[in-house]
Structures are given as C-alpha cells and as structure tokens.
Design a protein around this motif. Structure first.
Motif, short mmCIF file in Angstrom:
data_model
loop_
_atom_site.label_atom_id
_atom_site.label_comp_id
_atom_site.label_asym_id
_atom_site.label_seq_id
_atom_site.Cartn_x
_atom_site.Cartn_y
_atom_site.Cartn_z
N HIS A 37 0.85 -1.19 0.00
CA HIS A 37 0.00 0.00 0.00
C HIS A 37 0.89 1.24 0.00
N VAL A 38 0.73 2.08 -1.03
CA VAL A 38 1.66 3.18 -1.29
C VAL A 38 0.92 4.50 -1.30
N LEU A 39 1.55 5.53 -0.75
CA LEU A 39 1.05 6.90 -0.79
C LEU A 39 2.00 7.74 -1.62
N ASP A 40 1.46 8.42 -2.64
CA ASP A 40 2.26 9.34 -3.45
C ASP A 40 1.80 10.76 -3.14
N VAL A 41 2.64 11.53 -2.46
CA VAL A 41 2.30 12.88 -2.03
C VAL A 41 2.64 13.87 -3.14
N GLY A 42 1.65 14.66 -3.54
CA GLY A 42 1.87 15.58 -4.65
C GLY A 42 2.00 14.82 -5.95
N CYS A 43 0.99 14.01 -6.26
CA CYS A 43 1.10 13.03 -7.35
C CYS A 43 1.05 13.65 -8.73
N GLY A 44 0.72 14.94 -8.84
CA GLY A 44 0.63 15.56 -10.16
C GLY A 44 -0.43 14.89 -11.01
N SER A 58 -2.48 -1.24 -3.62
CA SER A 58 -3.23 0.01 -3.73
C SER A 58 -2.26 1.18 -3.72
N VAL A 59 -2.65 2.25 -4.42
CA VAL A 59 -1.88 3.49 -4.44
C VAL A 59 -2.85 4.64 -4.19
N THR A 60 -2.52 5.47 -3.22
CA THR A 60 -3.29 6.68 -2.95
C THR A 60 -2.45 7.88 -3.38
N GLY A 61 -3.03 8.73 -4.20
CA GLY A 61 -2.33 9.94 -4.64
C GLY A 61 -2.97 11.18 -4.04
N LEU A 62 -2.15 12.02 -3.44
CA LEU A 62 -2.60 13.31 -2.92
C LEU A 62 -2.12 14.41 -3.85
N GLU A 63 -3.02 15.29 -4.28
CA GLU A 63 -2.65 16.39 -5.15
C GLU A 63 -3.47 17.63 -4.77
N PRO A 64 -2.83 18.68 -4.25
CA PRO A 64 -3.58 19.85 -3.79
C PRO A 64 -4.03 20.81 -4.89
N VAL A 82 -6.33 2.42 -7.51
CA VAL A 82 -5.80 3.79 -7.39
C VAL A 82 -6.90 4.73 -6.90
N VAL A 83 -6.54 5.54 -5.89
CA VAL A 83 -7.44 6.57 -5.38
C VAL A 83 -6.71 7.91 -5.44
N ILE A 84 -7.33 8.90 -6.06
CA ILE A 84 -6.76 10.25 -6.13
C ILE A 84 -7.58 11.16 -5.22
N GLU A 85 -6.91 11.86 -4.32
CA GLU A 85 -7.58 12.79 -3.42
C GLU A 85 -7.07 14.20 -3.70
N GLU A 86 -8.00 15.13 -3.88
CA GLU A 86 -7.64 16.53 -4.04
C GLU A 86 -7.31 17.09 -2.66
N ALA A 87 -6.06 16.90 -2.25
CA ALA A 87 -5.66 17.24 -0.88
C ALA A 87 -4.15 17.35 -0.81
N GLY A 88 -3.70 18.13 0.16
CA GLY A 88 -2.28 18.21 0.46
C GLY A 88 -1.92 17.21 1.53
N PHE A 89 -0.65 17.14 1.86
CA PHE A 89 -0.18 16.17 2.85
C PHE A 89 -0.84 16.41 4.21
N GLY A 90 -1.10 17.65 4.55
CA GLY A 90 -1.73 17.96 5.83
C GLY A 90 -3.16 17.51 5.93
#
Length: 216
Positions: A37-44, A58-64, A82-90
C-alpha cells in the motif's frame, strides 16, 4: 543574447520533466521494499502512480492543485487500485499507515522538520520513504553538478521532445516554488529525524532520499 538566455529559449521549445526522469528508479525502490500500500504525495497528473500501481495492491495519490488533481482522477477512473484525493499532505488520513511513501519535487513546498517527522509516523513498521527533492544551491559541489546539468538538459530535451513545443506538457504546469534549504541542511535534518536515511546528490537539480523505518 547571452548563453543562458539562449539555453532557456531552447529548453522551452524542447521541454521535458526532470521529475519523470526518476520515475523508474523510484518505482524500483518501492518495489524492492515489498510495499503493498503506497502513498504518493503531490502526485501531479499521475505519471509515477502509473508505474507504482503495477506492483502495489493500492496506491493513494494526494494532489492539492485542483486542475491537476482532476486530470489524475480522470486518468485512473475505473481503476480499483488507485485513489486520487484533491488534498495536500496535511489533509491526509492521519489514522492510516502506508508501506511506502513517495514525494517527487514536493518536500521543498512543506516545512522540512515537521514534514519529515510526520512522514516517518505515516510509515508502517518496516516501511520505506522515497524522496526526489529540490535543494538550494550553495556549495562548489552544487554549482559543479548544476553546470553538468545545464549541458545535459538540452540534449535530453532533444531526445525526449525533438519537435518544438507550442506549450508545456500538462504534467509541467502545476505550481512550483524555489527550494529553501541547502543539501547540507537537508542532510542534518534527515540525520536527526530519519536515522539511517540515504541521501545522494542527483543530476538535474535534484537529490534522492531513501529511509527504511525499523520493523520493530
């Protein structure tokens, strides 16, 4: 017109992503850790996720950045892993832990000390953190590598984007920021917060950091 201006105009006509240059290496670092299970912070727009999802459960991508997040979400629509969340690391799920976390040209947007500490806490025992980051040039070594990059950059541009471009590729349009910390400052902070982290200066104005959280 001076040489730097000429180089800048040439590079604009043949753009390529310095971050994507390291995708294969990052994916290899994640895969070799056995992460599920992987988190990609600022996934673009999801270029790295496209590689990570081949090995992970699973891969979760955070992109603000909203427009960029929408592109990534559309790209992986219908992909269950794959899950993409419109969010920053915080804004992440603070109750969740990941087997691997990746950040590419993201860490310099965030407060260094606090973020490294929180990244360590987000890792599962035995998890791996993989960072490709930007640093502020300050030492003779920095400027030597920068000179080499200035020479190599247009060559790579011709290889990767031989036809003159009318606009930047979409993955290169997200907001950017100048790096605040020098590589020495990053090393000092990482040594205090992530004991055993491996940091290397890389080409194209980047460095790599790999940290394995103790299993116990």
């Amino acid at each position: 017109m001076d040489l730097l201006s000429r180089l800048s105009r040439f590079n604009a006509r043949h753009p390529w992503s310095h971050n994507d240059f390291y995708r294969r290496w990052i994916a290899g670092q994640v895969a070799s850790s056995g992460a599920r299970h992987v988190l990609d912070v600022g996934c673009g727009t999801g270029n790295l996720i496209d590689r990570l999802r081949l090995r992970a459960v699973s891969v979760t991508g955070l992109e603000p950045d909203p427009p960029t997040a929408r592109i990534a979400a559309a790209r992986f629509a219908g992909t269950d892993t794959v899950v993409i969340e419109e969010a920053g690391f915080g804004q992440r799920d603070r109750n969740r832990r990941w087997d691997a976390i990746t950040l590419v040209a993201v860490l310099h947007h965030l407060p260094l000390s606090e973020t490294l500490r929180e990244l360590r806490e987000c890792l599962s025992p035995g998890g791996r953190l993989v960072v490709i980051g930007c640093y502020r040039e300050a030492s003779p070594g920095d400027f030597l590598i920068s000179t080499a990059a200035l020479v190599a950059n247009p060559v790579m541009g011709l290889i990767k984007h031989p036809a003159p471009a009318r606009s930047l590729p979409v993955q290169m349009t997200a907001p950017t920021a100048a790096a605040r910390e020098t590589l020495d400052e990053i090393r000092v902070e990482a040594a205090a917060t992530l004991p055993g982290a491996r940091i290397r200066r890389r080409l194209f104005w980047r460095y790599s950091l790999v940290y394995d959280k103790p299993a116990a």
